[in-house]
Structures are given as C-alpha cells and as structure tokens.
Design a protein around this motif. Structure first.
Motif, PDB file in Angstrom:
ATOM      1  N   GLU A 414      71.247   3.873  -9.034  1.00 15.45           N
ATOM      2  CA  GLU A 414      72.486   3.203  -9.420  1.00 15.45           C
ATOM      3  C   GLU A 414      73.122   2.534  -8.219  1.00 15.45           C
ATOM      4  O   GLU A 414      73.046   3.053  -7.098  1.00 15.45           O
ATOM      5  CB  GLU A 414      73.468   4.223 -10.020  1.00 15.45           C
ATOM      6  CG  GLU A 414      73.176   4.617 -11.452  1.00 15.45           C
ATOM      7  CD  GLU A 414      74.333   5.395 -12.044  1.00 15.45           C
ATOM      8  OE1 GLU A 414      75.329   4.757 -12.464  1.00 15.45           O
ATOM      9  OE2 GLU A 414      74.248   6.637 -12.063  1.00 15.45           O
ATOM     10  N   GLY A 415      73.760   1.426  -8.465  1.00 16.03           N
ATOM     11  CA  GLY A 415      74.571   0.801  -7.422  1.00 16.03           C
ATOM     12  C   GLY A 415      73.886  -0.302  -6.641  1.00 16.03           C
ATOM     13  O   GLY A 415      74.554  -1.052  -5.932  1.00 16.03           O
ATOM     14  N   PHE A 416      72.560  -0.408  -6.752  1.00 12.73           N
ATOM     15  CA  PHE A 416      71.850  -1.469  -6.032  1.00 12.73           C
ATOM     16  C   PHE A 416      71.608  -2.632  -6.987  1.00 12.73           C
ATOM     17  O   PHE A 416      70.974  -2.475  -8.027  1.00 12.73           O
ATOM     18  CB  PHE A 416      70.525  -0.955  -5.473  1.00 12.73           C
ATOM     19  CG  PHE A 416      70.687  -0.004  -4.331  1.00 12.73           C
ATOM     20  CD1 PHE A 416      70.780  -0.459  -3.025  1.00 12.73           C
ATOM     21  CD2 PHE A 416      70.761   1.368  -4.560  1.00 12.73           C
ATOM     22  CE1 PHE A 416      70.938   0.418  -1.966  1.00 12.73           C
ATOM     23  CE2 PHE A 416      70.917   2.254  -3.521  1.00 12.73           C
ATOM     24  CZ  PHE A 416      71.019   1.785  -2.218  1.00 12.73           C
ATOM     25  N   PHE A 431      75.416  -3.561  -2.720  1.00 16.73           N
ATOM     26  CA  PHE A 431      75.585  -2.149  -3.074  1.00 16.73           C
ATOM     27  C   PHE A 431      76.944  -2.012  -3.739  1.00 16.73           C
ATOM     28  O   PHE A 431      77.970  -2.406  -3.160  1.00 16.73           O
ATOM     29  CB  PHE A 431      75.510  -1.228  -1.854  1.00 16.73           C
ATOM     30  CG  PHE A 431      75.726   0.219  -2.218  1.00 16.73           C
ATOM     31  CD1 PHE A 431      74.747   0.917  -2.910  1.00 16.73           C
ATOM     32  CD2 PHE A 431      76.913   0.861  -1.922  1.00 16.73           C
ATOM     33  CE1 PHE A 431      74.940   2.248  -3.276  1.00 16.73           C
ATOM     34  CE2 PHE A 431      77.128   2.187  -2.289  1.00 16.73           C
ATOM     35  CZ  PHE A 431      76.133   2.884  -2.965  1.00 16.73           C
ATOM     36  N   ILE A 432      76.953  -1.495  -4.950  1.00 12.53           N
ATOM     37  CA  ILE A 432      78.184  -1.318  -5.718  1.00 12.53           C
ATOM     38  C   ILE A 432      78.605   0.148  -5.619  1.00 12.53           C
ATOM     39  O   ILE A 432      77.919   1.026  -6.171  1.00 12.53           O
ATOM     40  CB  ILE A 432      77.992  -1.684  -7.212  1.00 12.53           C
ATOM     41  CG1 ILE A 432      77.172  -2.988  -7.357  1.00 12.53           C
ATOM     42  CG2 ILE A 432      79.339  -1.765  -7.911  1.00 12.53           C
ATOM     43  CD1 ILE A 432      77.804  -4.210  -6.787  1.00 12.53           C
ATOM     44  N   PRO A 433      79.676   0.465  -4.920  1.00  8.90           N
ATOM     45  CA  PRO A 433      80.121   1.864  -4.810  1.00  8.90           C
ATOM     46  C   PRO A 433      80.496   2.423  -6.187  1.00  8.90           C
ATOM     47  O   PRO A 433      80.851   1.662  -7.107  1.00  8.90           O
ATOM     48  CB  PRO A 433      81.351   1.772  -3.908  1.00  8.90           C
ATOM     49  CG  PRO A 433      81.230   0.478  -3.197  1.00  8.90           C
ATOM     50  CD  PRO A 433      80.531  -0.438  -4.149  1.00  8.90           C
ATOM     51  N   GLU A 458      79.379  -1.520   9.589  1.00 10.09           N
ATOM     52  CA  GLU A 458      80.128  -0.995  10.738  1.00 10.09           C
ATOM     53  C   GLU A 458      79.878   0.497  10.913  1.00 10.09           C
ATOM     54  O   GLU A 458      79.659   0.980  12.025  1.00 10.09           O
ATOM     55  CB  GLU A 458      81.625  -1.251  10.548  1.00 10.09           C
ATOM     56  CG  GLU A 458      82.469  -0.720  11.702  1.00 10.09           C
ATOM     57  CD  GLU A 458      83.957  -0.927  11.494  1.00 10.09           C
ATOM     58  OE1 GLU A 458      84.735  -0.502  12.376  1.00 10.09           O
ATOM     59  OE2 GLU A 458      84.346  -1.498  10.460  1.00 10.09           O
ATOM     60  N   ARG A 459      79.886   1.229   9.823  1.00 10.66           N
ATOM     61  CA  ARG A 459      79.655   2.670   9.910  1.00 10.66           C
ATOM     62  C   ARG A 459      78.258   2.974  10.451  1.00 10.66           C
ATOM     63  O   ARG A 459      78.083   3.845  11.311  1.00 10.66           O
ATOM     64  CB  ARG A 459      79.837   3.306   8.527  1.00 10.66           C
ATOM     65  CG  ARG A 459      81.273   3.311   8.030  1.00 10.66           C
ATOM     66  CD  ARG A 459      81.370   3.882   6.613  1.00 10.66           C
ATOM     67  NE  ARG A 459      82.764   3.992   6.174  1.00 10.66           N
ATOM     68  CZ  ARG A 459      83.132   4.494   5.000  1.00 10.66           C
ATOM     69  NH1 ARG A 459      82.214   4.936   4.134  1.00 10.66           N
ATOM     70  NH2 ARG A 459      84.415   4.565   4.681  1.00 10.66           N
ATOM     71  N   MET A 460      77.265   2.273   9.944  1.00  5.13           N
ATOM     72  CA  MET A 460      75.885   2.533  10.380  1.00  5.13           C
ATOM     73  C   MET A 460      75.679   2.157  11.844  1.00  5.13           C
ATOM     74  O   MET A 460      75.015   2.896  12.591  1.00  5.13           O
ATOM     75  CB  MET A 460      74.904   1.774   9.484  1.00  5.13           C
ATOM     76  CG  MET A 460      74.874   2.275   8.049  1.00  5.13           C
ATOM     77  SD  MET A 460      73.494   1.635   7.050  1.00  5.13           S
ATOM     78  CE  MET A 460      73.810  -0.122   7.090  1.00  5.13           C
ATOM     79  N   VAL A 461      76.251   1.035  12.253  1.00  3.25           N
ATOM     80  CA  VAL A 461      76.094   0.604  13.647  1.00  3.25           C
ATOM     81  C   VAL A 461      76.768   1.589  14.594  1.00  3.25           C
ATOM     82  O   VAL A 461      76.194   1.980  15.622  1.00  3.25           O
ATOM     83  CB  VAL A 461      76.654  -0.817  13.838  1.00  3.25           C
ATOM     84  CG1 VAL A 461      76.779  -1.155  15.323  1.00  3.25           C
ATOM     85  CG2 VAL A 461      75.763  -1.843  13.132  1.00  3.25           C
ATOM     86  N   LYS A 462      77.968   2.019  14.258  1.00  5.97           N
ATOM     87  CA  LYS A 462      78.695   2.932  15.151  1.00  5.97           C
ATOM     88  C   LYS A 462      78.042   4.310  15.219  1.00  5.97           C
ATOM     89  O   LYS A 462      78.180   5.018  16.214  1.00  5.97           O
ATOM     90  CB  LYS A 462      80.152   3.022  14.721  1.00  5.97           C
ATOM     91  CG  LYS A 462      80.924   1.744  15.036  1.00  5.97           C
ATOM     92  CD  LYS A 462      82.403   1.844  14.727  1.00  5.97           C
ATOM     93  CE  LYS A 462      83.139   0.589  15.203  1.00  5.97           C
ATOM     94  NZ  LYS A 462      84.582   0.625  14.870  1.00  5.97           N
ATOM     95  N   GLN A 463      77.319   4.679  14.158  1.00  7.45           N
ATOM     96  CA  GLN A 463      76.568   5.937  14.183  1.00  7.45           C
ATOM     97  C   GLN A 463      75.144   5.745  14.682  1.00  7.45           C
ATOM     98  O   GLN A 463      74.428   6.719  14.938  1.00  7.45           O
ATOM     99  CB  GLN A 463      76.564   6.566  12.791  1.00  7.45           C
ATOM    100  CG  GLN A 463      77.946   7.025  12.330  1.00  7.45           C
ATOM    101  CD  GLN A 463      77.952   7.503  10.888  1.00  7.45           C
ATOM    102  OE1 GLN A 463      76.946   7.971  10.372  1.00  7.45           O
ATOM    103  NE2 GLN A 463      79.110   7.377  10.231  1.00  7.45           N
ATOM    104  N   ILE A 501      72.373   3.724   2.961  1.00  6.91           N
ATOM    105  CA  ILE A 501      73.324   2.819   2.306  1.00  6.91           C
ATOM    106  C   ILE A 501      74.199   3.614   1.336  1.00  6.91           C
ATOM    107  O   ILE A 501      75.437   3.455   1.296  1.00  6.91           O
ATOM    108  CB  ILE A 501      72.587   1.689   1.554  1.00  6.91           C
ATOM    109  CG1 ILE A 501      71.848   0.762   2.534  1.00  6.91           C
ATOM    110  CG2 ILE A 501      73.562   0.886   0.682  1.00  6.91           C
ATOM    111  CD1 ILE A 501      72.720  -0.167   3.326  1.00  6.91           C
ATOM    112  N   GLU A 502      73.580   4.484   0.554  1.00  5.50           N
ATOM    113  CA  GLU A 502      74.345   5.310  -0.386  1.00  5.50           C
ATOM    114  C   GLU A 502      75.295   6.253   0.343  1.00  5.50           C
ATOM    115  O   GLU A 502      76.476   6.388  -0.030  1.00  5.50           O
ATOM    116  CB  GLU A 502      73.387   6.139  -1.264  1.00  5.50           C
ATOM    117  CG  GLU A 502      72.632   5.309  -2.284  1.00  5.50           C
ATOM    118  CD  GLU A 502      71.668   6.143  -3.093  1.00  5.50           C
ATOM    119  OE1 GLU A 502      71.414   5.790  -4.269  1.00  5.50           O
ATOM    120  OE2 GLU A 502      71.164   7.164  -2.564  1.00  5.50           O
TER     121      GLU A 502
END
Length: 508
Positions: A414-416, A431-433, A458-463, A501-502
């Motif tokens: 779901e969501g993709f 991606f649909i939250p 942003e979240r993925m890059v910072k982590q 992504i999820e």
C-alpha cells in the motif's frame, strides 16, 4: 666595515643555499611516495571498503557551517606535516557522499568497477594530455579503438568521434557541427550573416540543449519544444508539424536532438520515425544517449534504440550505466569527411606541425575545442577488456531484472503509486502516507503530496540510510525517481529501499 663584511658573508651564504637548491629537486620522491601509499590505504579502507558496505552509511551529513569547520578548509602560507595531511585525506573521504554504496540511488551514476578505477588511477599518474601522438601515443590509438567499438554498437562501420568532458559538451559539439555543415562560413564570419536558425527537441530532453543554444549564440527562443506522449517520448507527428511551421515563419531548421533515456522518466524517443522526419526535411539528427546508450550492449534491450544507426551523431556516457567512472563521455559521428576537425581546428603551429616525422593525422587534438584534454578512454578500455562485451551486456540485463522486481514488490504494498510502468531503469513513484490514502479528492491533496518526498529524503539523508532523487514534472508534484543499475545491487537492497521509504514516511 664589520657590518659590510657581515652583509657580504650573509650574501654568500644565501647564494650557497640558492645553488644547493638549484642542484636538488624541491620534491622528495621517497617522502612523497610514502605519503601516497598511506593516503591510498585510507582511500581503499574508507571509500572502497566502508563505502561499499551496506552496514555503513551512504553519507555522514553535516550542515555547511559545521562541515567547513570540521574540514578546516583555509589555505595558509606554511604547509602542514604529513600526519596532518593524512587526517585531511581521511576527513574528505569520511564526509563525502559514498557514490559507490549500493544504496546510493541519487544520480545517474554510481557504483564502482575496479578495473575502470585502476584505469582512472593510471590516468591520473600518467598525467597525459590527449592532443598529439608524440605526447600520448598509447591513448591516441586506444581512443581510436574504443570509439570504433562504440560506433560498431551504434551500427556504423566507419565514422569519427572523440571523448568530451560530459554529455552536455557532446550535445553542444553536435549542435555546432550541424550548424557548420549547413553554414561553414559561420566559423570565420560569425553569426551576423546567418538566418534565424531553429532546432527541435522534446519537452523532456536534457537542459543542456537549451544551454548549448544559448552558448553558441543560437538563442533559447529558437529551441522549439516538441510534445511528448504519456511515456515522455517525442511525438514525431508534432515534430514534423513544428518543422513545417518554423519554415513558414522564415526560420531555417537545422537539427533535431532526440533522447534515448530521458533524465527523469528514462524514456526513449522513437528514433526510426524521427529519422524519417529528419530525412524528409534534411536535418541533422542527434541522439542524446548519455543515459540510455548502454542498452546497445544488450541483445534483449537494444530495440529501445532502433533506428539509431540513421542518426548523424550520438552522445553516450559510459560513466553512467556502465560504471566507467566520471567522466567518460563519447561523441560518435557517422561522418567520414573530417567534419569534426574542419569545424573546430585552429591549426596551432606550436602543436600541430605538418612536417612531423609521423603521420600527423594521429594528432587528434584539433578535433576538439579544448587544448588540454584528459584521457577518458583508458578506464572504459580496461573495464571492457576485463569483462568483455558479454559482461557489460550482463550488467545491463541485470539492471532491468532488478527494476522488474522492484516494481512487482511496489505493487504488493500500500502507498506506492507509480507514475507509469518504467521503460528503462528509472522507477518514478509517489509514496502516499497512511494519513492521505483515500483522500485524493481533497482540495489540498496535491499540495500535501508535494511535501512528502522532500521530507522522506531529508530524513534518510540525515540518517545516512539511502540517497534517492525526487522532482516535479510538468503538472505532477514531487515524486521519487529511483534508478537501479549498479551491479553491486541485490534484491535485498530493493527490499530495504521499500522498507525504508515506508519507515520514514508512514507517520507523515
């Protein structure tokens, strides 16, 4: 007198120091080579071992102010000791993006081929300028052979070409050649005597087409944008209509720039049908295959470029899908009349003397607008030698297999939401939250959806977990563009991508 003698004595001492300096090199080879071996050890460990390890981060993100402080970028009057310089090497490696990492999906390059990398190291060590046979005998012959091999894949038994500093330059060279063929007087007299020229490209072509038109004095207003279909492919019928219209308005059409593998959607323009239009109107046909050209290695997928052999020129970047390493960009020509040299030569007598003791046709430098020209063929040649055409074909085919797997898995979750089924290895999706699912009819839905991809990225890059690109396109709000082509990838990386992504987007 004593002071005078002292001055004289100091002067003699200075003179002796100066003479000693003139008799000794300023660079200590043993010390320099020791530094190089230690620096190379850091490069192997930090860039090639950690930088390809999925348990390590893709990037160690820092904001600009903090990064500048950590790197201590200031240049000073005095040098630093070697141990400090080795720390600098380590810092540069640590804080740089690991483009060889299996989870670097951000650009149309990435991964690592070790044979190509060896070629890159050797290129740097030899420090050769590829303009005359006398200073680059190995590479003049090598470039000729590599270009011949690439032209054969296009379908040409004869032709010309050279390696350029990037696909944008290849596109600009093709534009310049097309204009020169039609109006050779432009080289001497400039633009003042020319009619208004027009060129044609699709709405999803690379921005370098417009940049090239501006740079060459053609003007961006004279780049006529041709419509594309739902898949992002140029519509030949619209091209034909726009060429006819341009002629009726008193302009002189001279070039059509097609794309094989558009930057965002990975679309392939229908080259055979476009070639029909170009032949009808007697226009130069250029194919920007910087991204998609490597499908020519694959018997299974080369049909995407059917008709490429009818083009006048092709730009192809092996540093992208083939992993030859930045930069490796070839401009290939069907021309056998020495058009490339006639268009670009300046006949500098201190370089291109005509009374040399060898065949001066081997002095290829005057084909380019550059004087200094880096050797970009060695890395591709060494990689091609190592794995053969069959090995490069396997890489292309594997990339398509990974994309099919990724798309199939997306459809199970779901969501993709795919923009459309991918034609190439670009997978474009939203991606649909959970909070937005089923609310497509709400007035603010598109505005909210546009914010999802930037926040997840942003979240993925910072982590440091993943780097992947996003962009809007026409009236479509921000969506992800995932490119899967590195031979380092596995199905586990595809699964991790979807999971991440999820994980990063489910609370939005």
């Amino acid at each position: 007198m004593a002071n005078m003698l002292q001055c004289s004595s100091d002067g003699q001492a200075d003179e002796q120091v100066g003479l000693r300096d003139l008799n000794e090199p300023l660079i200590d080879h043993s010390e320099g080579q020791l530094f190089l071996s230690k620096a190379f050890k850091i490069i192997v460990e930090e860039v090639l071992c950690k930088g390809t390890d999925i348990s390590q981060k893709v990037c160690e993100w820092k904001d600009p102010e903090e990064l500048a402080r950590l790197l201590d970028l200031e240049l000073r009057a005095t040098g630093e000791p070697q141990h400090k310089l080795l720390e600098r090497v380590s810092d540069v490696a640590n804080y740089s993006i690991k483009t060889s990492h299996p989870r670097f999906f951000n650009q149309l390059y990435g991964g690592v081929d070790y044979h190509a990398l060896a070629g890159r190291f050797l290129t740097e060590a030899l420090n050769t300028n590829l303009f005359t046979y006398e200073v680059a005998p190995v590479f003049v012959l090598m470039e000729t052979e590599v270009l011949r091999g690439l032209r054969q894949l296009v379908g040409w038994t004869e032709g010309d070409g050279l390696f350029c500093p990037g696909g944008s330059t290849s596109n600009m060279f093709a534009m310049n050649l097309a204009r020169y063929r039609l109006f050779p007087e432009v080289k001497g007299r400039g633009l003042w005597g020319l009619p208004r020229l027009t060129l044609f490209t699709s709405s999803e072509s690379h921005y370098s087409v417009k940049k090239g038109a501006a740079y060459l004095g053609i003007g961006t207003d004279n780049v006529i944008v041709v419509k594309v279909d739902d898949g992002g492919r140029m519509i030949p019928e619209d091209l034909d209509e726009k060429i006819t219209l341009a002629k009726s308005q008193g302009t002189v059409p001279f070039l059509v720039s097609c794309t094989s593998g558009t930057t965002v959607q990975g679309a392939f323009d229908p080259l055979d049908r476009i070639a029909d239009v170009c032949e009808k109107h007697k226009l130069w046909m250029h194919v920007d295959a910087a991204w998609g050209g490597s499908v020519l290695f694959s018997k299974q997928h080369r049909h995407l470029m059917k008709g490429v052999d009818r083009a006048n020129s092709v730009g192809w970047n092996p540093h992208k899908m083939l992993l030859a390493g930045l930069q490796c960009s070839a401009l290939l020509l069907q021309d056998t009349t020495n058009l490339l040299k006639r268009c670009h030569c300046a006949n500098a007598s201190y370089l291109f003397q005509q009374d040399k003791f060898y065949d001066v046709n081997l002095d290829v430098g005057d084909k380019s607008v550059q004087c200094s020209r880096k050797v970009d063929c060695l890395k591709l040649w060494l990689m091609w030698k190592a794995v053969g055409s069959a090995g490069l074909e396997e890489r292309v085919d594997k990339a398509f297999i990974h994309v099919r797997y990724l798309v199939e898995e997306m459809k199970k979750r779901e969501g993709f939401q795919l923009l459309r089924e991918p034609e190439f290895v670009n997978v474009c999706f939203w991606f649909i939250p959970p909070s937005m699912r089923g609310k497509e009819g709400h007035a603010d839905y598109q505005e909210r959806l546009a914010k999802v991809a930037p926040v997840i990225k942003e979240r993925m890059v910072k982590q440091g977990t993943i780097m992947v690109g996003y962009q809007p396109l026409g009236n479509k709000v921000n969506f992800f563009r995932m490119v899967a082509f590195s031979p380092l990838l596995s199905k586990k990386d595809m699964d991790f991508f979807l999971d991440e992504i999820e994980r990063q987007g489910n609370d939005l």
